[in-house]
Design a protein around this motif. Structure first.
Motif, PDB file in Angstrom:
ATOM      1  N   SER A 172       0.840  -1.199   0.000  1.00  0.00           N
ATOM      2  CA  SER A 172       0.000   0.000   0.000  1.00  0.00           C
ATOM      3  C   SER A 172       0.872   1.245   0.000  1.00  0.00           C
ATOM      4  O   SER A 172       1.822   1.366   0.770  1.00  0.00           O
ATOM      5  N   ALA A 173       0.546   2.194  -0.873  1.00  0.00           N
ATOM      6  CA  ALA A 173       1.353   3.400  -1.041  1.00  0.00           C
ATOM      7  C   ALA A 173       1.140   4.366   0.112  1.00  0.00           C
ATOM      8  O   ALA A 173       0.138   4.319   0.832  1.00  0.00           O
ATOM      9  N   ALA A 174       2.093   5.284   0.264  1.00  0.00           N
ATOM     10  CA  ALA A 174       2.023   6.291   1.320  1.00  0.00           C
ATOM     11  C   ALA A 174       0.850   7.241   1.081  1.00  0.00           C
ATOM     12  O   ALA A 174       0.432   7.473  -0.057  1.00  0.00           O
ATOM     13  N   GLN A 175       0.328   7.785   2.176  1.00  0.00           N
ATOM     14  CA  GLN A 175      -0.705   8.812   2.084  1.00  0.00           C
ATOM     15  C   GLN A 175      -0.083  10.143   1.692  1.00  0.00           C
ATOM     16  O   GLN A 175       1.095  10.391   1.935  1.00  0.00           O
ATOM     17  N   SER A 176      -0.894  10.991   1.121  1.00  0.00           N
ATOM     18  CA  SER A 176      -0.470  12.360   0.897  1.00  0.00           C
ATOM     19  C   SER A 176      -0.449  13.102   2.227  1.00  0.00           C
ATOM     20  O   SER A 176      -1.125  12.708   3.185  1.00  0.00           O
ATOM     21  N   ALA A 177       0.346  14.165   2.296  1.00  0.00           N
ATOM     22  CA  ALA A 177       0.416  14.963   3.524  1.00  0.00           C
ATOM     23  C   ALA A 177      -0.954  15.542   3.839  1.00  0.00           C
ATOM     24  O   ALA A 177      -1.657  16.023   2.947  1.00  0.00           O
ATOM     25  N   HIS A 178      -1.338  15.483   5.097  1.00  0.00           N
ATOM     26  CA  HIS A 178      -2.618  16.053   5.483  1.00  0.00           C
ATOM     27  C   HIS A 178      -2.616  16.428   6.956  1.00  0.00           C
ATOM     28  O   HIS A 178      -1.744  16.038   7.724  1.00  0.00           O
ATOM     29  N   ARG A 179      -3.584  17.236   7.310  1.00  0.00           N
ATOM     30  CA  ARG A 179      -3.945  17.465   8.701  1.00  0.00           C
ATOM     31  C   ARG A 179      -5.237  16.692   8.960  1.00  0.00           C
ATOM     32  O   ARG A 179      -5.835  16.160   8.039  1.00  0.00           O
ATOM     33  N   ASP A 180      -5.646  16.655  10.219  1.00  0.00           N
ATOM     34  CA  ASP A 180      -6.768  15.778  10.553  1.00  0.00           C
ATOM     35  C   ASP A 180      -8.012  16.542  10.974  1.00  0.00           C
ATOM     36  O   ASP A 180      -8.080  17.768  10.931  1.00  0.00           O
TER      37      ASP A 180
END
Length: 388
Positions: A172-180
């Motif tokens: 599974s690929a990495a998530q994009s940068a985000h806040r929650d």
């Protein structure tokens, strides 16, 4: 953090400043400000669970731990790890089996909704499901003192815990940068509508955390963090911008976790799950804790209000005797305009990270000149979807 006298009333793209963001993220942890920490790795504070456990019975020491946790989340790197948070990881192993059984049961029932960042296995509302499935084990798991410590440190008393098990599958690929949550789940356009002070304030209303259910070496893709990024006030508007996403990719850090470790971080911290390059599942129980303050004063039957007002609104719309702004303002007064809380199994996100709201349903019904009985049917289905 913010000087509220100097911030704009509302943020726009013109307020975003990558150089200012870089200056914030180039800080380094001053370990002397965290005397209870075992150490720091890649600007992530590490607290030793065994060492902290010895201090829990002392009220003054307990308070000092909370002070350091809060200082880390607000003025420090925004993320800390408690190693060996569970003295006996047998409770983790047993809980993993329970969560895996819940996944299997949901798949067999055709009710699993997956993960909003891909096709990983996700249990929405894992806290309720685990409680009902294995109540004795639930006590061992959720009575952990460090979970309570972190919650009290950031949110004070009377907090409320939710949890979602996340299993990141091999490859599974990495998530994009985000806040929650909250604002991290909203679109750019929605975020712009919240005044700057509300955007800054929102990060103080929730706490993010994760409990490692297995060892997570680097190749398994433990969570990627950008320490200190929670201090950038306009970050909710910034994290989707290409230059900020690129900055995250170039400066992100990660450290391995052991089974039974806990990690807590500000919801405003730029972060994302890493790529799982192994052939093993990466299982964590994600905890999302909310402040007691995020609640209205009265319970209101808003569905009844909508059913009462809709025929009148519809008639006025058909006769063109009401302006668009009057419609908008009236619907805002009678309907729930926020997607949460809801049951994400039966009310999954639509076109993003947030399900449709009652207000959006009313506007859609008015646009389509929907008969009131059809809207009532919609609302009944909406209410059923939101039930736990």
């Amino acid at each position: 953090m913010a000087n509220f006298k100097s911030i704009p009333a509302f943020y726009s793209k013109e307020d975003l400043d990558l150089a200012a963001f870089d200056a914030i993220c180039q800080q380094t942890v001053e370990l002397e400000k965290f005397p209870l920490a075992q150490g720091v790795e890649k600007n992530i504070l590490i607290f030793d669970g065994d060492a902290l456990r010895e201090k829990l019975a002392d009220a003054d020491a307990y308070n000092e731990i909370k002070i350091e946790f809060a200082r880390c989340l607000k003025d420090g790197p925004g993320v800390f790890v408690i190693s060996k948070a569970y003295r006996d990881t047998a409770v983790i192993d047993a809980s993993t089996k329970v969560l895996q059984q819940i996944v299997a049961d949901e798949k067999a029932a055709g009710s699993g909704q997956g993960d909003h960042f891909g096709q990983n296995e996700r249990i929405w509302n894992s806290i309720q499901k685990a409680c009902v499935y294995a109540p004795e084990l639930f006590i061992e798991y959720y009575s952990n003192p460090f979970l309570a410590l972190a919650c009290e440190a950031w949110l004070g008393p009377n907090y409320q815990i939710t949890a979602q098990m996340n299993n990141v599958k091999p490859g599974s690929a990495a998530q994009s940068a985000h806040r929650d949550y909250h604002l991290g789940f909203q679109s750019r356009q929605t975020i712009k509508q919240y005044p700057a002070h509300a955007q800054i304030m929102s990060q103080y209303l929730t706490l993010q955390g994760a409990i490692a259910h297995d060892d997570m070496p680097m190749e398994m893709g433990p969570t990627l963090f950008l320490p200190f990024s929670q201090q950038y006030d306009a970050g909710y508007l910034a994290f989707r911008e290409p230059e900020f996403a690129q900055y995250f990719d170039e400066h992100k850090v990660q450290i391995p976790f052991k089974k039974g470790d806990m990690v807590f971080f500000s919801p405003a911290l730029f972060h994302g799950a890493g790529t799982n390059q192994t052939k093993r599942d990466r299982i964590a129980n994600l905890v999302q804790i909310s402040s007691a303050f995020g609640r209205p004063m009265e319970t209101v039957n808003r569905l009844l209000m909508i059913e009462t007002m809709y025929p009148i609104l519809l008639d006025k719309v058909k006769r063109n005797s009401i302006s668009d702004s009057e419609v908008k303002n009236t619907v805002a007064a009678i309907g729930d305009g926020y997607s949460f809380p809801t049951n994400l199994d039966s009310d999954p996100p639509v076109g993003g990270n947030a399900p449709e709201t009652a207000q959006q349903m009313v506007h859609r019904a008015l646009e389509n000149r929907m008969p009131v009985e059809e809207l009532k049917s919609w609302l009944m289905e909406y209410a059923d979807r939101q039930k736990a």
